[in-house]
Design an enzyme around this catalytic site. Structure first.
Site, PDB file in Angstrom:
ATOM      1  N   GLU A   1      46.859  20.627  -2.587  1.00 28.07           N
ATOM      2  CA  GLU A   1      47.384  20.259  -1.261  1.00 28.07           C
ATOM      3  C   GLU A   1      48.685  19.502  -1.515  1.00 28.07           C
ATOM      4  O   GLU A   1      48.661  18.319  -1.869  1.00 28.07           O
ATOM      5  CB  GLU A   1      46.370  19.376  -0.519  1.00 28.07           C
ATOM      6  CG  GLU A   1      45.079  20.083  -0.148  1.00 28.07           C
ATOM      7  CD  GLU A   1      45.221  20.995   1.062  1.00 28.07           C
ATOM      8  OE1 GLU A   1      46.179  20.820   1.836  1.00 28.07           O
ATOM      9  OE2 GLU A   1      44.381  21.893   1.232  1.00 28.07           O
TER      10      GLU A   1
ATOM     11  N   CYS B   1      52.310  14.099   5.077  1.00 31.19           N
ATOM     12  CA  CYS B   1      52.739  15.350   4.425  1.00 31.19           C
ATOM     13  C   CYS B   1      53.209  16.384   5.431  1.00 31.19           C
ATOM     14  O   CYS B   1      54.072  17.200   5.113  1.00 31.19           O
ATOM     15  CB  CYS B   1      51.600  15.900   3.588  1.00 31.19           C
ATOM     16  SG  CYS B   1      50.093  16.162   4.528  1.00 31.19           S
TER      17      CYS B   1
END
Ligand code: NAD
Length: 457
Positions: free
Chosen positions: A210, A244
């Site tokens: 990720e 993010c």
């Protein structure tokens, strides 16, 4: 403290007992974790405040309640998801019963970042446990208070050889990565993701990565500017831009650029006040990150913000006017409260900017024009995103969350977490009452049939 190999060995021994494969066992511990998070919610929020002044509402919404909601969803559906999935047989195997069995990989290593330190350590944990694995978690060293309380919670709830937290920095992470794990789940930067992938390759360990990237936000001339400004400012300055999937930069049609900048300034003032707000706005996590993000302001034209207070690691919500592609702020993922606003007049300029970078983790488009919305979705590859909003796609547990290309490999959340941490074992169960001879040598007769039928399977 035990060494990484001793820890992995104890997890391996525990996994071999098959205890973690029992659904009742998995659910018992997921429920115990849920109870403990509820009990410790205030302490968790306090730890996040100590680490980087994360506002309590953001801590609840994006960390503790996020994890609790994921736990409730998984506990509720686990029995159903874990069932063997029957599929129809192929005629070559007739008669048979064909099915997919979900089995845990075994011993999982989770390496977490600092920006959502509770959510990003515990969400993968929940998925891995739901699938029947044992888990070692390495939280980030940059949020030591969060790491400490995660460690305490895990030690309270789980036997040590089932779930273990190993606190430490880069060296600890690297020592753990030398071990032959059955699955590695890493959340963090693309740079470290490459290191993790290389380490995993040595043992052919499957991974979820990720990662990050520069996530664009496009605002075309038809957009509802007032709503766009509010939703962009919220998604960008949440967690002080250390998200993010925050919009990294805005590409706005020149016809509405001035209007958008005006509305963004208004939204920032409404959300955070005209002076540095002490309660509803997080700080940079470390001195290094403070200096890095502050450095992005050098030589740029400020549209608003720009205040930096070193002792507080505070950087005000800041808008930059048209930085060039070779400026520092456009080289890396910003990961802070600085938002470049770049005007375009032709869609070729949108392409030029987005194609300049690797595939991003997220992309957002604000537009009332359906043709334009479709054009964007068709022309760019990205992990996930939203039309007329930012960040919120992460909240739907039915949507897999993850990147593509340089922004990540695989996805998770909800059922996708269960699937990510499960090997799909394909099984064919045959009876012995019929044994069609067509596959056995000598092949003279089978060959005649094969030529006639053409499609054997
Ligand atoms: P990071 O890559 O620096 O660190 C992440 C973890 O890796 C930490 O636990 C750290 O101790 C460890 N680590 C650091 N250097 C290492 C090395 N050389 N070898 C082995 N392990 C190492 O990331 P970060 O600064 O904690 O987080 C920010 C990055 O994470 C941003 O790029 C952001 O976009 C990304 N991110 C992605 C997601 C997502 O879900 N895709 C979520 C949050 C953050």
């Amino acid at each position: 403290m035990e060494s990484p190999s001793e820890i992995r060995e104890s997890h391996r021994t525990f996994f071999k007992t098959n205890a973690s494969k029992e659904l009742s066992f998995r659910k018992k511990y997921l429920k115990a974790l849920r109870d403990k998070i509820v009990e410790k919610e205030d302490d968790l929020c306090h730890a996040l405040y100590q680490d980087f002044k994360k506002p309590t509402f953001e801590a609840l919404a994006s960390e503790t309640q996020f994890v609790l909601s994921e736990l409730n969803h998984i506990i509720k559906h686990l029995d159903y998801w874990a069932q063997t999935q029957r599929v129809s047989g192929s005629w070559a195997n007739f008669p048979s019963r064909d099915y997919v069995q979900y089995e845990p990989y075994g011993n999982v290593l989770v390496i977490a970042p600092w920006n959502y330190p509770i959510q990003l350590a515990l969400s993968p944990l929940i998925g891995a446990l739901a699938a029947g694995n044992t888990v070692v978690i390495k939280p980030s060293e940059l949020t030591p208070h969060a790491a400490r309380i995660i460690s305490e919670i895990i030690a309270d709830v789980f036997p040590e050889d089932y779930v273990t937290v190993v606190e430490g920095g880069v060296e600890t992470s690297q020592a753990l990565l030398k071990e032959p794990w059955d699955y590695i789940f890493f959340t963090g930067s693309t740079r470290v993701g490459q290191i993790v992938y290389e380490a995993a390759a040595k043992h052919l360990t499957p991974v979820t990565l990720e990662l990050g990237g520069k996530s664009p936000c496009i605002v075309d001339a038809s957009a509802n500017i007032k709503i766009a400004a509010k939703r962009i400012a919220w998604g960008k300055f949440l967690n002080a831009g250390q998200t993010c999937i925050a919009p990294d930069y805005v590409l706005v049609h020149e016809a509405v650029k001035e209007q958008l900048v005006h509305a963004l300034k208004g939204a920032i003032t409404t959300f955070y006040g005209s002076e540095p707000n002490q309660t509803d706005y997080a700080r940079m996590v470390s001195d290094d990150h403070f200096e890095r993000v502050k450095g992005y302001l050098e030589g740029q034209t400020l549209l608003s913000g720009g205040t930096c207070i070193t002792s507080e690691r505070y950087i005000a919500p800041t808008l930059l006017d048209d930085p060039s592609l070779d400026s520092k702020v456009m080289q890396d993922e910003v990961f802070g409260p600085v938002l470049p606003i770049i005007g375009y007049t032709d869609v070729s300029e949108i392409k030029k900017h987005i194609d300049h970078f690797s595939k991003p983790l997220a992309l957002y488009v604000f537009s009332e024009n359906r043709k334009f919305q479709k054009w964007v979705q068709k022309n760019f590859s990205f992990g996930g995103g939203a039309i007329n909003d930012t960040v919120i796609h992460i909240t739907n547990k039915k949507l897999p969350f993850g990147g593509v290309g340089a922004s990540g490999i695989n996805g998770y959340h909800g059922k996708n977490s269960f699937l990510t941490f499960s090997h799909k074992k394909s099984m064919v169960k045959r009876g012995t009452w019929l044994d069609i001879p067509m596959r056995y040598p000598p092949y003279e007769l089978p060959l005649k049939w094969a030529k006639k039928i053409k499609h054997l399977f």
